[in-house]
Design a protein around this motif. Structure first.
Motif, PDB file in Angstrom:
ATOM      1  N   PHE A 238       0.807  -1.216   0.000  1.00  0.00           N
ATOM      2  CA  PHE A 238       0.000   0.000   0.000  1.00  0.00           C
ATOM      3  C   PHE A 238       0.844   1.272   0.000  1.00  0.00           C
ATOM      4  O   PHE A 238       0.313   2.371  -0.212  1.00  0.00           O
ATOM      5  N   GLY A 239       2.155   1.126   0.174  1.00  0.00           N
ATOM      6  CA  GLY A 239       3.030   2.282  -0.002  1.00  0.00           C
ATOM      7  C   GLY A 239       2.878   2.885  -1.389  1.00  0.00           C
ATOM      8  O   GLY A 239       3.121   4.073  -1.601  1.00  0.00           O
ATOM      9  N   GLY A 240       2.442   2.050  -2.356  1.00  0.00           N
ATOM     10  CA  GLY A 240       2.238   2.524  -3.720  1.00  0.00           C
ATOM     11  C   GLY A 240       1.120   3.525  -3.870  1.00  0.00           C
ATOM     12  O   GLY A 240       0.923   4.078  -4.956  1.00  0.00           O
ATOM     13  N   LEU A 373       1.075   3.206   4.818  1.00  0.00           N
ATOM     14  CA  LEU A 373       0.507   4.529   4.597  1.00  0.00           C
ATOM     15  C   LEU A 373      -1.002   4.479   4.775  1.00  0.00           C
ATOM     16  O   LEU A 373      -1.637   3.445   4.581  1.00  0.00           O
ATOM     17  N   GLY A 374      -1.574   5.623   5.135  1.00  0.00           N
ATOM     18  CA  GLY A 374      -3.019   5.735   5.292  1.00  0.00           C
ATOM     19  C   GLY A 374      -3.591   6.646   4.231  1.00  0.00           C
ATOM     20  O   GLY A 374      -3.126   6.704   3.095  1.00  0.00           O
ATOM     21  N   GLY A 375      -4.602   7.404   4.602  1.00  0.00           N
ATOM     22  CA  GLY A 375      -5.263   8.298   3.665  1.00  0.00           C
ATOM     23  C   GLY A 375      -4.465   9.553   3.412  1.00  0.00           C
ATOM     24  O   GLY A 375      -3.496   9.857   4.103  1.00  0.00           O
ATOM     25  N   PHE A 387       0.166  12.752   2.834  1.00  0.00           N
ATOM     26  CA  PHE A 387      -0.282  11.417   3.197  1.00  0.00           C
ATOM     27  C   PHE A 387       0.062  11.094   4.640  1.00  0.00           C
ATOM     28  O   PHE A 387       1.178  11.351   5.101  1.00  0.00           O
ATOM     29  N   ALA A 388      -0.888  10.515   5.348  1.00  0.00           N
ATOM     30  CA  ALA A 388      -0.647  10.060   6.716  1.00  0.00           C
ATOM     31  C   ALA A 388       0.155   8.766   6.680  1.00  0.00           C
ATOM     32  O   ALA A 388      -0.043   7.911   5.815  1.00  0.00           O
ATOM     33  N   VAL A 389       1.054   8.621   7.621  1.00  0.00           N
ATOM     34  CA  VAL A 389       1.792   7.374   7.808  1.00  0.00           C
ATOM     35  C   VAL A 389       1.049   6.569   8.861  1.00  0.00           C
ATOM     36  O   VAL A 389       1.004   6.947  10.034  1.00  0.00           O
ATOM     37  N   ALA A 390       0.451   5.458   8.463  1.00  0.00           N
ATOM     38  CA  ALA A 390      -0.343   4.658   9.400  1.00  0.00           C
ATOM     39  C   ALA A 390       0.535   3.887  10.370  1.00  0.00           C
ATOM     40  O   ALA A 390       0.122   3.599  11.501  1.00  0.00           O
ATOM     41  N   GLU A 391       1.733   3.529   9.929  1.00  0.00           N
ATOM     42  CA  GLU A 391       2.688   2.851  10.815  1.00  0.00           C
ATOM     43  C   GLU A 391       4.091   3.257  10.397  1.00  0.00           C
ATOM     44  O   GLU A 391       4.509   3.012   9.264  1.00  0.00           O
ATOM     45  N   SER A 408       3.423  12.349   8.692  1.00  0.00           N
ATOM     46  CA  SER A 408       2.814  12.520   7.371  1.00  0.00           C
ATOM     47  C   SER A 408       3.917  12.811   6.366  1.00  0.00           C
ATOM     48  O   SER A 408       4.977  13.343   6.719  1.00  0.00           O
ATOM     49  N   LEU A 409       3.678  12.434   5.127  1.00  0.00           N
ATOM     50  CA  LEU A 409       4.624  12.697   4.043  1.00  0.00           C
ATOM     51  C   LEU A 409       4.046  13.794   3.170  1.00  0.00           C
ATOM     52  O   LEU A 409       2.913  13.697   2.693  1.00  0.00           O
ATOM     53  N   ILE A 410       4.822  14.846   2.961  1.00  0.00           N
ATOM     54  CA  ILE A 410       4.348  16.041   2.259  1.00  0.00           C
ATOM     55  C   ILE A 410       5.283  16.336   1.100  1.00  0.00           C
ATOM     56  O   ILE A 410       6.514  16.303   1.257  1.00  0.00           O
ATOM     57  N   GLY A 411       4.722  16.624  -0.062  1.00  0.00           N
ATOM     58  CA  GLY A 411       5.594  16.952  -1.188  1.00  0.00           C
ATOM     59  C   GLY A 411       4.843  17.088  -2.485  1.00  0.00           C
ATOM     60  O   GLY A 411       3.622  17.230  -2.519  1.00  0.00           O
ATOM     61  N   LYS A 412       5.596  17.042  -3.590  1.00  0.00           N
ATOM     62  CA  LYS A 412       5.027  17.081  -4.939  1.00  0.00           C
ATOM     63  C   LYS A 412       5.411  15.797  -5.645  1.00  0.00           C
ATOM     64  O   LYS A 412       6.550  15.329  -5.542  1.00  0.00           O
ATOM     65  N   GLY A 413       4.444  15.239  -6.378  1.00  0.00           N
ATOM     66  CA  GLY A 413       4.695  13.973  -7.051  1.00  0.00           C
ATOM     67  C   GLY A 413       5.899  14.024  -7.971  1.00  0.00           C
ATOM     68  O   GLY A 413       6.716  13.094  -7.997  1.00  0.00           O
TER      69      GLY A 413
END
Length: 460
Positions: A238-240, A373-375, A387-391, A408-413
């Motif tokens: 789900f990291g994808g 990763l979460g939502g 994106f939230a890091v679920a674990e 959370s992970l923040i950035g630009k694709g």
């Protein structure tokens, strides 16, 4: 389903105002869902959905209408009213569909859900519930849901297409809540397949129940994550979802054709690290996001989106293909007959690389290991995401340290793609539902473990 004779007459009626393409999408679906909360069945729902969607193109204009009346008169009336939205009456053209396309069904179904006893389905759910609830005394609540869907579709159009397909999907979802001293943390697992009840020959409900509880328990006892720019390893499966959301949507013709994508006009250009090859493949047998044909009747296929960092392809539906001057790629999808199709992902993933996952962790002097990763949210125009890091876990001197929460992970694709400098060998995929303008559709996301040399990590 609608006969070829009736389909021919309806499609002819669609073109009475100068339309140059028309399509019929007929759907007959049976849906079942069961929910368990605190080891009790809270709901058990079953239903049938039937309807017909009619779409007409006139150049780059499009109109869509749907009806539950499948009589010849009802379909002709719907086609007539839809056609009037595109202009004045002209001479009616005659469309004759004499052929029938036989699909190559890649998805062997062994046990159709409608023949499985209700109690057997509940039995599988209770196995998942028990393993989650008994994981630890801090697991305060567990909910389990089960769904299956049997969807029959017919697609016919003025190009002579007449094709039928049957799609069977089954999914189990477990949500565990760990609680202590007023704090709550959740863990989730949601395995699904393009399969019938035989899915549970492959999917162990006990394992997934325990895994959901384990993640909740670990995060309950984690400290808050520090914030800042740091190196990160994002695990497989789900990291994808980061690629799916931050990059995949920006490669759909829905955005690209209108110039609302950061990757518009980028074919043949380097948009990612040379380590990155990304694929959308609707042909994978029995995978959750797979298709035989898409919802325009185009056969599913394997599309290499990015090859060694170079943008090779977009995901394209018929209407946006017209806007772009490009052929459809088998990515037109819709939730049901109530939605007009548009370009969507199927099974989208970063391909396996050559780096050992152990070496990826060992290469990080200090950073974050995002195991799950979460939502999150993303702006497809700019590719900016959160994106939230679920674990998650801190990494120091190449070793995984204590768990951390609130990350959370923040950035630009576009920046993340260029910053991927290690790609693991352990490709895995996970299941989800993707929402867009054509509704919610089942998709796989996936990747091996990757290393991002620098990304913004939000914390508390």
């Amino acid at each position: 389903m609608i006969s070829r004779e009736v389909a021919s007459k309806v499609l002819s009626k669609c073109l009475i105002t100068g339309g140059d393409f028309a399509e019929i999408f007929e759907e007959d679906s049976i849906n079942n869902s069961i929910g368990i909360l605190d080891n009790k069945v809270e709901n058990a729902l079953g239903g049938r959905s039937y309807g017909v969607g009619i779409r007409i193109f006139k150049g780059l204009k499009s109109v869509y209408a749907y009806t539950n009346d499948s009589s010849k008169e009802g379909l002709l009336d719907t086609a007539y009213k839809a056609a009037l939205a595109l202009g004045d009456l002209r001479e009616e053209r005659t469309i004759v569909i004499n052929n029938r396309t036989i699909i190559n069904d890649r998805h062997n179904i062994e046990v159709f859900p409608n023949v499985v006893d209700y109690n057997k389905k509940v039995g599988v759910m209770k196995i998942a519930y028990k393993s989650a609830k008994e994981y630890h005394s801090d697991i305060a609540q567990v909910s389990v849901s089960y769904i299956d869907k049997d969807q029959k579709v017919l697609i016919a159009n003025t190009e002579g297409l007449y094709v039928e397909d049957r799609r069977i999907r089954t999914r189990l979802a477990i949500n565990a809540v760990a609680s202590k001293d007023g704090e709550n943390q959740t863990g989730f697992e949601g395995p699904g397949r393009y399969k019938g009840f035989e899915m549970f020959n492959e999917i162990d409900p006990e394992y997934y129940g325990k895994e959901a509880a384990r993640s909740a328990y670990v995060m309950l006892n984690a400290r808050n994550c520090p914030a800042g720019r740091m190196m990160a390893a994002i695990d497989n499966g789900f990291g994808g979802v980061i690629f799916h959301e931050a990059c995949g949507h920006s490669l759909e013709a829905t955005s690209v054709a209108k110039g609302n994508s950061v990757f518009s006009d980028c074919l043949g250009k380097q948009i990612a690290s040379s380590k990155v090859t990304a694929i959308d493949d609707g042909t994978l047998p029995n995978h959750w996001g797979s298709i035989n044909v898409d919802d325009e009747g185009t056969p599913g296929r394997k599309n290499v989106l990015i090859e060694n960092g170079i943008l090779k392809s977009y995901m394209i539906d018929k209407l946006n293909g017209r806007r772009m001057g490009m052929d459809p790629t088998g990515n037109a999808r819709r939730q049901s007959y109530k939605f007009a199709p548009t370009s969507r992902m199927t099974n989208t993933y970063i391909a396996a690389g050559e780096d050992d996952p152990k070496d990826i962790i060992a290469s990080i002097p200090e950073g974050l290991y995002a195991k799950k990763l979460g939502g999150g949210s993303v702006n497809p125009v700019t590719g900016e995401f959160n994106f939230a890091v679920a674990e998650g876990y801190l990494v120091k001197n190449g070793e995984i340290q204590e768990p951390v929460r609130g990350a959370s992970l923040i950035g630009k694709g576009s920046e993340v793609l260029m910053n991927i400098d290690m790609v693991g060998t352990n490709l895995a995929q996970a299941q989800g539902m993707c929402g867009s303008s054509s509704g919610s559709v089942p998709v796989n996301v996936g990747q091996p473990m990757i290393r991002v040399k620098e990304i913004t990590v939000g914390g508390r």
